[in-house]
Design a protein around this motif. Sequence first.
Motif, PDB file in Angstrom:
ATOM      1  N   UNK A 166     -22.534 -18.744 -17.671  1.00  0.00           N
ATOM      2  CA  UNK A 166     -23.153 -19.912 -17.048  1.00  0.00           C
ATOM      3  C   UNK A 166     -22.625 -20.100 -15.638  1.00  0.00           C
ATOM      4  N   UNK A 167     -23.428 -20.675 -14.753  1.00  0.00           N
ATOM      5  CA  UNK A 167     -23.021 -20.807 -13.353  1.00  0.00           C
ATOM      6  C   UNK A 167     -21.838 -21.748 -13.138  1.00  0.00           C
ATOM      7  N   UNK A 168     -21.765 -22.835 -13.881  1.00  0.00           N
ATOM      8  CA  UNK A 168     -20.677 -23.790 -13.665  1.00  0.00           C
ATOM      9  C   UNK A 168     -19.339 -23.202 -14.093  1.00  0.00           C
ATOM     10  N   UNK A 169     -19.306 -22.574 -15.244  1.00  0.00           N
ATOM     11  CA  UNK A 169     -18.056 -21.956 -15.713  1.00  0.00           C
ATOM     12  C   UNK A 169     -17.639 -20.819 -14.795  1.00  0.00           C
ATOM     13  N   UNK A 170     -18.612 -20.057 -14.302  1.00  0.00           N
ATOM     14  CA  UNK A 170     -18.298 -18.965 -13.378  1.00  0.00           C
ATOM     15  C   UNK A 170     -17.721 -19.516 -12.082  1.00  0.00           C
ATOM     16  N   UNK A 171     -18.332 -20.562 -11.555  1.00  0.00           N
ATOM     17  CA  UNK A 171     -17.828 -21.175 -10.328  1.00  0.00           C
ATOM     18  C   UNK A 171     -16.419 -21.734 -10.540  1.00  0.00           C
ATOM     19  N   UNK A 172     -16.182 -22.331 -11.685  1.00  0.00           N
ATOM     20  CA  UNK A 172     -14.846 -22.842 -11.996  1.00  0.00           C
ATOM     21  C   UNK A 172     -13.834 -21.694 -12.030  1.00  0.00           C
ATOM     22  N   UNK A 173     -14.184 -20.572 -12.675  1.00  0.00           N
ATOM     23  CA  UNK A 173     -13.268 -19.418 -12.714  1.00  0.00           C
ATOM     24  C   UNK A 173     -12.997 -18.879 -11.323  1.00  0.00           C
ATOM     25  N   UNK A 174     -14.016 -18.859 -10.475  1.00  0.00           N
ATOM     26  CA  UNK A 174     -13.823 -18.403  -9.091  1.00  0.00           C
ATOM     27  C   UNK A 174     -12.826 -19.303  -8.371  1.00  0.00           C
ATOM     28  N   UNK A 175     -12.963 -20.610  -8.564  1.00  0.00           N
ATOM     29  CA  UNK A 175     -12.062 -21.569  -7.934  1.00  0.00           C
ATOM     30  C   UNK A 175     -10.626 -21.349  -8.416  1.00  0.00           C
ATOM     31  N   UNK A 176     -10.474 -21.126  -9.708  1.00  0.00           N
ATOM     32  CA  UNK A 176      -9.141 -20.914 -10.265  1.00  0.00           C
ATOM     33  C   UNK A 176      -8.533 -19.593  -9.789  1.00  0.00           C
ATOM     34  N   UNK A 177      -9.346 -18.545  -9.696  1.00  0.00           N
ATOM     35  CA  UNK A 177      -8.860 -17.250  -9.195  1.00  0.00           C
ATOM     36  C   UNK A 177      -8.400 -17.373  -7.747  1.00  0.00           C
ATOM     37  N   UNK A 178      -9.150 -18.103  -6.938  1.00  0.00           N
ATOM     38  CA  UNK A 178      -8.763 -18.304  -5.540  1.00  0.00           C
ATOM     39  C   UNK A 178      -7.440 -19.067  -5.467  1.00  0.00           C
ATOM     40  N   UNK A 179      -7.261 -20.045  -6.341  1.00  0.00           N
ATOM     41  CA  UNK A 179      -6.005 -20.781  -6.383  1.00  0.00           C
ATOM     42  C   UNK A 179      -4.833 -19.887  -6.757  1.00  0.00           C
ATOM     43  N   UNK A 180      -5.059 -18.959  -7.685  1.00  0.00           N
ATOM     44  CA  UNK A 180      -3.992 -18.037  -8.070  1.00  0.00           C
ATOM     45  C   UNK A 180      -3.705 -17.028  -6.964  1.00  0.00           C
ATOM     46  N   UNK A 181      -4.695 -16.716  -6.143  1.00  0.00           N
ATOM     47  CA  UNK A 181      -4.430 -15.855  -4.978  1.00  0.00           C
ATOM     48  C   UNK A 181      -3.454 -16.545  -4.026  1.00  0.00           C
ATOM     49  N   UNK A 182      -3.639 -17.847  -3.846  1.00  0.00           N
ATOM     50  CA  UNK A 182      -2.779 -18.613  -2.940  1.00  0.00           C
ATOM     51  C   UNK A 182      -1.422 -18.949  -3.552  1.00  0.00           C
ATOM     52  N   UNK A 183      -1.411 -19.168  -4.857  1.00  0.00           N
ATOM     53  CA  UNK A 183      -0.180 -19.533  -5.575  1.00  0.00           C
ATOM     54  C   UNK A 183      -0.075 -18.669  -6.826  1.00  0.00           C
ATOM     55  N   UNK A 184       0.376 -17.421  -6.694  1.00  0.00           N
ATOM     56  CA  UNK A 184       0.362 -16.477  -7.821  1.00  0.00           C
ATOM     57  C   UNK A 184       1.120 -16.923  -9.069  1.00  0.00           C
TER      58      UNK A 184
END
Length: 162
Positions: free
Chosen positions: A53-71
């Motif tokens: 689903x698009x909302x869950x995918x967008x949420x995962x993208x947001x979380x992945x970007x956060x982990x890139x910044x704060x591993x």
Amino acid sequence: MRDGAEGGADKLVWPSFPEGSLTVRPWPDPVLDELGHDPRSPYVERFWVAILGPTSTLLLRRLAAGLDLSPEGFEIDCVAVAHELGLGVRGGKNSPFWRALDRTGRFNATRRQANVLMVRRRLAPLTLRQVEKLPPHLQAAHRAHIARQLATPRSTGRPDAA
């Protein structure tokens, strides 16, 4: 959501969520970390969105970007993230935000323990059963993608191209 206030001014009413914030931590998996697909990849955009689903995918993208910044991990304000994703102010455990978050767990991309959210940095390739749930044109595109992958010698790069 707006609520009437004294003097006719409106005030913003914040939803109540089961948890106001979550601690996001990486959920390592040696195989997926090597062979999986970044949530921001063309593969996920093309094939996983129809399943997750698009909302869950967008949420995962947001979380992945956060982990890139704060591993090592970071905190999220659930209400703020819900607003940032355009999910509005409806609160409670059945809100669009919590349904999207729960869906990521059903597909093994996240795991929640109290207020800690373990997040996979990469998603597995779709299973055969998941591919069978795709529309026919995406099933054909997925078969072609897999055929291209099998025909290409394995490199040290990530298999994220669709």
